[in-house]
Enzyme design. Structure first.
Site, PDB file in Angstrom:
ATOM      1  N   ASP A 148      -9.654   4.238   5.313  1.00  9.64           N
ATOM      2  CA  ASP A 148      -9.825   2.791   5.140  1.00  9.64           C
ATOM      3  C   ASP A 148     -11.268   2.370   5.470  1.00  9.64           C
ATOM      4  O   ASP A 148     -11.644   1.222   5.277  1.00  9.64           O
ATOM      5  CB  ASP A 148      -8.834   2.067   6.069  1.00  9.64           C
ATOM      6  CG  ASP A 148      -8.520   0.654   5.604  1.00  9.64           C
ATOM      7  OD1 ASP A 148      -8.691   0.375   4.400  1.00  9.64           O
ATOM      8  OD2 ASP A 148      -8.116  -0.175   6.444  1.00  9.64           O
TER       9      ASP A 148
ATOM     10  N   GLN B 287      -3.469  -1.284  10.128  1.00  9.97           N
ATOM     11  CA  GLN B 287      -3.551  -2.583   9.463  1.00  9.97           C
ATOM     12  C   GLN B 287      -4.196  -3.622  10.377  1.00  9.97           C
ATOM     13  O   GLN B 287      -3.808  -3.796  11.519  1.00  9.97           O
ATOM     14  CB  GLN B 287      -2.146  -3.049   9.036  1.00  9.97           C
ATOM     15  CG  GLN B 287      -2.124  -4.365   8.278  1.00  9.97           C
ATOM     16  CD  GLN B 287      -2.859  -4.328   6.931  1.00  9.97           C
ATOM     17  OE1 GLN B 287      -2.826  -3.325   6.219  1.00  9.97           O
ATOM     18  NE2 GLN B 287      -3.525  -5.424   6.595  1.00  9.97           N
TER      19      GLN B 287
ATOM     20  N   LYS C 196       0.839  -1.202   0.000  1.00  5.16           N
ATOM     21  CA  LYS C 196       0.000   0.000   0.000  1.00  5.16           C
ATOM     22  C   LYS C 196       0.878   1.258   0.000  1.00  5.16           C
ATOM     23  O   LYS C 196       0.599   2.227  -0.703  1.00  5.16           O
ATOM     24  CB  LYS C 196      -0.929  -0.006   1.225  1.00  5.16           C
ATOM     25  CG  LYS C 196      -2.033  -1.054   1.126  1.00  5.16           C
ATOM     26  CD  LYS C 196      -2.755  -1.273   2.446  1.00  5.16           C
ATOM     27  CE  LYS C 196      -3.745  -2.427   2.334  1.00  5.16           C
ATOM     28  NZ  LYS C 196      -4.371  -2.801   3.622  1.00  5.16           N
TER      29      LYS C 196
END
Ligand code: NAP
Length: 295
Positions: free
Chosen positions: A123, A100, A56
């Site tokens: 996200d 994450q 990413k």
């Protein structure tokens, strides 16, 4: 039905989306003197998570987005993680935050996610973003479901009124997927590990989204002829949750694995990071104002 279903090429759409993000990042920088910035947080030393985050970050850099990486040891507790996230939420130089998943079982992941300021939740993992996806309003889409909606839109798939089956109900994938499809007026059935007669549900679906994490759980013969099949699953050996060869004999459209959903997840993350940067600028400056971003 069709022996040659249309492949829903997420890799190609992601390339186009990332090029657009790069153009927007350049424009934002030239107009504000500031680079759109994505902070990434990795807890522990899980190899797969480290690989995802690096991937990413690489894509972000290529799109002109600055990244700021925070590595935390596996021993990190909820308080320390929340403090780290809160500091980034307060930092005006950071526009988007990626924590994450997974963060380790001893950590209260929901509390940590909810420490992300909603306007930086690129996200789409906070309760606020989930509320926006469910109820409408301003907020970011969870990246994988948001990327799937972009893919369906790009290929002109009719979602309104479609009988849709989402297999999986995780907070990052299945549940927000169902919410976004419902917002698009699909008739949505959510299946999970306690669902009885999974095959019967799938056989009635015009659109199937598999989000389980079990290789080829969805058998080709379960697919209704002409259905659209989205395989979000990613299992070792580049295998999805759908029996691709079998499903391809019946589906009208299908995502490949890899090259389908995965690239769209990252493209959505980057595009939403630019959205967040643009929205952070006072609209009176004429650069950009807040916008509803949940799909
Ligand atoms: P997860 O949190 O483990 O959730 C899996 C879901 O599948 C759960 O809701 C579970 O039901 C359900 N399930 C398990 N066995 C089932 C069965 N036999 N029949 C029906 N449902 C069943 O997984 P996740 O994080 O959502 O990820 C799912 C998959 O998507 C994984 O392969 C992951 O690698 C992939 N993924 C891909 C991307 C991407 O960018 N492409 C992003 C995220 C995830 P219960 O709720 O009842 O346990």
């Amino acid at each position: 039905m069709s022996t040659n279903p249309l492949l829903l090429r997420g890799d190609l759409l992601a390339d186009a989306t990332n090029s657009d993000s790069a153009r927007r990042a350049t424009r934002f920088h030239s107009e504000t003197g500031v680079r759109p910035t994505l902070a990434t947080i990795l807890v522990g030393d899980d190899l797969a998570s480290a690989t995802y985050v690096r991937m990413k970050e690489r894509r972000a850099t290529r799109a002109g987005i600055r990244t700021r990486h925070v590595d935390l040891p596996a021993s990190t507790d909820t308080t320390r993680l929340v403090d780290t996230v809160a500091a980034l939420s307060d930092d005006p130089d950071v526009h988007g935050i990626l924590l994450q998943h997974p963060v380790g079982e001893h950590i209260d992941e929901r509390t940590a996610f909810d420490a992300i300021a909603p306007q930086k939740d690129v996200d789409g993992v906070t309760s606020a973003s989930f509320a926006a996806m469910t109820l409408g309003g301003t907020g970011f889409a969870s990246c994988t479901p948001g990327g799937i909606i972009r893919l369906l839109d790009h290929y002109g798939v009719t979602v309104r009124g479609a009988n849709t089956v989402v297999i999986g109900r995780s907070p990052i994938l299945g549940k927000p997927m169902a919410a976004l499809l419902l917002r698009r007026d699909a008739t949505v059935t959510v299946c999970h590990s306690r669902t009885r007669n999974l095959a019967d549900h799938i056989a009635a679906a015009d659109l199937v989204v598999a989000a389980v994490g079990q290789p080829e759980l969805v058998r080709g013969e379960w697919i209704k002829p002409g259905a659209v099949v989205i395989d979000a699953g990613y299992n070792p050996g580049n295998v999805g949750d759908v029996d691709f060869a079998g499903a391809s004999r019946r589906a009208s459209m299908i995502t490949p694995v890899p090259g389908g959903v995965g690239p769209m997840t990252i493209a959505t993350l980057l595009s939403q990071t630019i959205d967040a940067a643009e929205a952070s600028v006072d609209s009176s400056s004429g650069v950009a104002g807040p916008r509803p971003t949940a799909e």
